[in-house]
Write a protein that holds these residues in place. Structure first.
Motif, PDB file in Angstrom:
ATOM      1  N   LEU A 203      -1.488  51.170  41.253  1.00 30.27           N
ATOM      2  CA  LEU A 203      -1.780  52.526  40.803  1.00 30.27           C
ATOM      3  C   LEU A 203      -0.851  53.529  41.472  1.00 30.27           C
ATOM      4  O   LEU A 203      -0.366  54.470  40.829  1.00 30.27           O
ATOM      5  CB  LEU A 203      -3.238  52.876  41.098  1.00 30.27           C
ATOM      6  CG  LEU A 203      -4.272  52.144  40.240  1.00 30.27           C
ATOM      7  CD1 LEU A 203      -5.678  52.384  40.776  1.00 30.27           C
ATOM      8  CD2 LEU A 203      -4.177  52.584  38.781  1.00 30.27           C
ATOM      9  N   LEU A 204      -0.586  53.353  42.761  1.00 27.55           N
ATOM     10  CA  LEU A 204       0.352  54.243  43.449  1.00 27.55           C
ATOM     11  C   LEU A 204       1.723  54.209  42.793  1.00 27.55           C
ATOM     12  O   LEU A 204       2.351  55.236  42.574  1.00 27.55           O
ATOM     13  CB  LEU A 204       0.481  53.846  44.923  1.00 27.55           C
ATOM     14  CG  LEU A 204      -0.572  54.388  45.878  1.00 27.55           C
ATOM     15  CD1 LEU A 204      -0.459  53.691  47.220  1.00 27.55           C
ATOM     16  CD2 LEU A 204      -0.432  55.895  46.045  1.00 27.55           C
ATOM     17  N   SER A 205       2.177  53.006  42.478  1.00 27.09           N
ATOM     18  CA  SER A 205       3.490  52.858  41.859  1.00 27.09           C
ATOM     19  C   SER A 205       3.525  53.473  40.456  1.00 27.09           C
ATOM     20  O   SER A 205       4.465  54.176  40.093  1.00 27.09           O
ATOM     21  CB  SER A 205       3.875  51.382  41.801  1.00 27.09           C
ATOM     22  OG  SER A 205       5.138  51.211  41.200  1.00 27.09           O
ATOM     23  N   ALA A 206       2.482  53.232  39.671  1.00 28.20           N
ATOM     24  CA  ALA A 206       2.475  53.674  38.280  1.00 28.20           C
ATOM     25  C   ALA A 206       2.216  55.166  38.138  1.00 28.20           C
ATOM     26  O   ALA A 206       2.799  55.823  37.276  1.00 28.20           O
ATOM     27  CB  ALA A 206       1.416  52.892  37.493  1.00 28.20           C
ATOM     28  N   VAL A 207       1.339  55.719  38.975  1.00 24.83           N
ATOM     29  CA  VAL A 207       0.926  57.111  38.817  1.00 24.83           C
ATOM     30  C   VAL A 207       1.686  58.046  39.747  1.00 24.83           C
ATOM     31  O   VAL A 207       2.179  59.086  39.324  1.00 24.83           O
ATOM     32  CB  VAL A 207      -0.600  57.248  39.055  1.00 24.83           C
ATOM     33  CG1 VAL A 207      -1.035  58.711  38.958  1.00 24.83           C
ATOM     34  CG2 VAL A 207      -1.364  56.398  38.047  1.00 24.83           C
ATOM     35  N   TRP A 208       1.809  57.663  41.016  1.00 27.92           N
ATOM     36  CA  TRP A 208       2.496  58.524  41.974  1.00 27.92           C
ATOM     37  C   TRP A 208       3.993  58.258  42.020  1.00 27.92           C
ATOM     38  O   TRP A 208       4.756  59.100  42.471  1.00 27.92           O
ATOM     39  CB  TRP A 208       1.903  58.340  43.367  1.00 27.92           C
ATOM     40  CG  TRP A 208       0.632  59.089  43.588  1.00 27.92           C
ATOM     41  CD1 TRP A 208       0.480  60.298  44.206  1.00 27.92           C
ATOM     42  CD2 TRP A 208      -0.689  58.692  43.204  1.00 27.92           C
ATOM     43  NE1 TRP A 208      -0.842  60.670  44.214  1.00 27.92           N
ATOM     44  CE2 TRP A 208      -1.584  59.705  43.613  1.00 27.92           C
ATOM     45  CE3 TRP A 208      -1.198  57.575  42.546  1.00 27.92           C
ATOM     46  CZ2 TRP A 208      -2.955  59.626  43.379  1.00 27.92           C
ATOM     47  CZ3 TRP A 208      -2.561  57.501  42.318  1.00 27.92           C
ATOM     48  CH2 TRP A 208      -3.428  58.510  42.733  1.00 27.92           C
ATOM     49  N   GLY A 209       4.412  57.079  41.629  1.00 23.34           N
ATOM     50  CA  GLY A 209       5.832  56.758  41.655  1.00 23.34           C
ATOM     51  C   GLY A 209       6.297  56.139  42.951  1.00 23.34           C
ATOM     52  O   GLY A 209       7.482  55.977  43.197  1.00 23.34           O
ATOM     53  N   TYR A 210       5.365  55.758  43.827  1.00 19.24           N
ATOM     54  CA  TYR A 210       5.731  55.067  45.059  1.00 19.24           C
ATOM     55  C   TYR A 210       4.556  54.194  45.460  1.00 19.24           C
ATOM     56  O   TYR A 210       3.454  54.350  44.942  1.00 19.24           O
ATOM     57  CB  TYR A 210       6.074  56.056  46.180  1.00 19.24           C
ATOM     58  CG  TYR A 210       4.927  56.936  46.613  1.00 19.24           C
ATOM     59  CD1 TYR A 210       4.036  56.540  47.611  1.00 19.24           C
ATOM     60  CD2 TYR A 210       4.715  58.180  46.025  1.00 19.24           C
ATOM     61  CE1 TYR A 210       2.986  57.343  47.995  1.00 19.24           C
ATOM     62  CE2 TYR A 210       3.660  58.993  46.407  1.00 19.24           C
ATOM     63  CZ  TYR A 210       2.807  58.575  47.404  1.00 19.24           C
ATOM     64  OH  TYR A 210       1.760  59.386  47.781  1.00 19.24           O
ATOM     65  N   ALA A 211       4.794  53.291  46.396  1.00 19.49           N
ATOM     66  CA  ALA A 211       3.721  52.423  46.868  1.00 19.49           C
ATOM     67  C   ALA A 211       3.843  52.256  48.371  1.00 19.49           C
ATOM     68  O   ALA A 211       4.934  52.036  48.892  1.00 19.49           O
ATOM     69  CB  ALA A 211       3.785  51.051  46.184  1.00 19.49           C
ATOM     70  N   SER A 212       2.726  52.381  49.083  1.00 16.08           N
ATOM     71  CA  SER A 212       2.702  52.124  50.520  1.00 16.08           C
ATOM     72  C   SER A 212       1.258  51.899  50.930  1.00 16.08           C
ATOM     73  O   SER A 212       0.329  52.401  50.290  1.00 16.08           O
ATOM     74  CB  SER A 212       3.279  53.313  51.310  1.00 16.08           C
ATOM     75  OG  SER A 212       2.414  54.420  51.257  1.00 16.08           O
ATOM     76  N   ALA A 213       1.087  51.153  52.009  1.00 17.24           N
ATOM     77  CA  ALA A 213      -0.271  50.895  52.489  1.00 17.24           C
ATOM     78  C   ALA A 213      -0.946  52.201  52.891  1.00 17.24           C
ATOM     79  O   ALA A 213      -2.141  52.389  52.688  1.00 17.24           O
ATOM     80  CB  ALA A 213      -0.221  49.932  53.673  1.00 17.24           C
ATOM     81  N   ALA A 214      -0.167  53.140  53.467  1.00 18.16           N
ATOM     82  CA  ALA A 214      -0.730  54.414  53.905  1.00 18.16           C
ATOM     83  C   ALA A 214      -1.227  55.240  52.734  1.00 18.16           C
ATOM     84  O   ALA A 214      -2.089  56.100  52.883  1.00 18.16           O
ATOM     85  CB  ALA A 214       0.313  55.206  54.693  1.00 18.16           C
ATOM     86  N   GLY A 215      -0.676  54.993  51.530  1.00 18.09           N
ATOM     87  CA  GLY A 215      -1.066  55.787  50.377  1.00 18.09           C
ATOM     88  C   GLY A 215      -2.307  55.291  49.678  1.00 18.09           C
ATOM     89  O   GLY A 215      -2.790  55.947  48.749  1.00 18.09           O
ATOM     90  N   ALA A 216      -2.850  54.144  50.100  1.00 12.79           N
ATOM     91  CA  ALA A 216      -4.024  53.603  49.422  1.00 12.79           C
ATOM     92  C   ALA A 216      -5.193  54.574  49.475  1.00 12.79           C
ATOM     93  O   ALA A 216      -5.961  54.703  48.524  1.00 12.79           O
ATOM     94  CB  ALA A 216      -4.418  52.266  50.042  1.00 12.79           C
ATOM     95  N   ARG A 217      -5.331  55.286  50.583  1.00  6.32           N
ATOM     96  CA  ARG A 217      -6.415  56.256  50.712  1.00  6.32           C
ATOM     97  C   ARG A 217      -6.255  57.385  49.691  1.00  6.32           C
ATOM     98  O   ARG A 217      -7.245  57.965  49.237  1.00  6.32           O
ATOM     99  CB  ARG A 217      -6.434  56.813  52.135  1.00  6.32           C
ATOM    100  CG  ARG A 217      -7.557  57.803  52.413  1.00  6.32           C
ATOM    101  CD  ARG A 217      -8.919  57.186  52.194  1.00  6.32           C
ATOM    102  NE  ARG A 217      -9.984  58.071  52.632  1.00  6.32           N
ATOM    103  CZ  ARG A 217     -11.161  58.151  52.061  1.00  6.32           C
ATOM    104  NH1 ARG A 217     -11.453  57.398  51.014  1.00  6.32           N
ATOM    105  NH2 ARG A 217     -12.091  58.963  52.531  1.00  6.32           N
ATOM    106  N   THR A 218      -5.011  57.711  49.329  1.00  6.20           N
ATOM    107  CA  THR A 218      -4.763  58.734  48.322  1.00  6.20           C
ATOM    108  C   THR A 218      -5.428  58.359  47.001  1.00  6.20           C
ATOM    109  O   THR A 218      -6.024  59.201  46.328  1.00  6.20           O
ATOM    110  CB  THR A 218      -3.243  58.907  48.110  1.00  6.20           C
ATOM    111  OG1 THR A 218      -2.645  59.342  49.336  1.00  6.20           O
ATOM    112  CG2 THR A 218      -2.943  59.927  47.023  1.00  6.20           C
ATOM    113  N   VAL A 219      -5.324  57.090  46.608  1.00  2.00           N
ATOM    114  CA  VAL A 219      -5.951  56.629  45.372  1.00  2.00           C
ATOM    115  C   VAL A 219      -7.461  56.802  45.460  1.00  2.00           C
ATOM    116  O   VAL A 219      -8.103  57.314  44.532  1.00  2.00           O
ATOM    117  CB  VAL A 219      -5.597  55.155  45.093  1.00  2.00           C
ATOM    118  CG1 VAL A 219      -6.309  54.666  43.835  1.00  2.00           C
ATOM    119  CG2 VAL A 219      -4.090  54.978  44.948  1.00  2.00           C
TER     120      VAL A 219
END
Length: 249
Positions: A203-219
């Motif tokens: 979801l981070l990659s598809a919607v935000w355009g990046y992926a990282s473990a730290a960004g999981a909380r953003t989802v």
């Protein structure tokens, strides 16, 4: 509109105006240079009140917003905009890396979050990604779709919720739901594949355009915001240890 000789504003022809609310001159100047080089017009505001006035007067395409401003908390500025019906994409850029600030900023309607010191190229990439989300996937001719009681118009980027059929005595009509650009794209991405389980990284990659473990909380924060706005009509299901799905029920 800001005057053309305003020293706080650089005019560029292509991508629209970005209001940068930042009281640290060195950071503001770096952000200005990189955004201008990327084709944006830039207006620098040193205080929250100045930023609020600039957003209301100049109608920017995006806002880069510091949290630690001298006169007002950047979170409060974002809250005032959202409460007033202004859903201009907001990218928080701040030295405050506490999880509570990150979560609160996203819950108030922020679209993304960068912690200082940041790479200015990444900031430009994040602004572009936010604007891609604000512009759609879809298009004017994109077909509307429905998942459960939620109706989505991708072309107009609007969402409605039907009343609960299990409570006919309550009556009511279809209501429209205001979403940020990121909330809309997250809902649309899930709804286009009903029942499919998406991992947070995907979801981070598809919607935000990046992926990282730290960004999981953003989802997680954006899903929580969507559920709060959609109420009991929310079609989003949590798959523990994996991610989320939208169920057509």
């Amino acid at each position: 509109m800001a005057a053309r000789d305003d020293p706080a504003t650089d005019r560029a022809p292509d991508r629209g105006l970005v209001v940068v609310v930042e009281d640290e001159s060195v950071i503001a100047d770096v952000v200005r240079r990189y955004l201008t080089a990327a084709g944006f017009a830039v207006r620098i505001c040193r205080t929250g009140q100045e930023g609020l006035a600039a957003v209301r007067a100049d109608r920017p395409v995006a806002i880069v917003l510091d949290i630690g401003l001298p006169d007002m908390d950047g979170l409060d500025l974002c809250r005032r905009l959202r409460d007033g019906g202004d859903w201009t994409p907001v990218l928080f850029a701040t030295a405050r890396d506490e999880d509570v600030d990150r979560i609160l900023g996203l819950e108030l309607g922020g679209d993304d979050y960068l912690v200082k010191p940041f790479n200015p190229r990444e900031l430009v990439a994040r602004v572009r990604a936010v604007l891609r989300r604000a512009g759609g996937p879809g298009g004017a001719g994109a077909a509307a779709l429905r998942v459960g009681r939620v109706r989505i118009d991708p072309g107009r980027r609007r969402v409605w919720v039907d009343p609960d059929p299990a409570r006919p005595a309550a009556g009511g009509e279809e209501r429209e739901v205001d979403l940020t650009a990121t909330e809309f794209d997250l809902l649309l991405h899930l709804a286009r594949s009903p029942g499919r389980v998406f991992e947070r990284a995907g979801l981070l990659s598809a919607v935000w355009g990046y992926a990282s473990a730290a960004g999981a909380r953003t989802v997680d924060v954006h899903v929580a915001a969507l559920r709060a706005k959609l109420g009991d009509a929310s079609p989003i299901r949590t798959v523990r240890g994996v991610g989320y799905a939208a169920d057509d029920r």
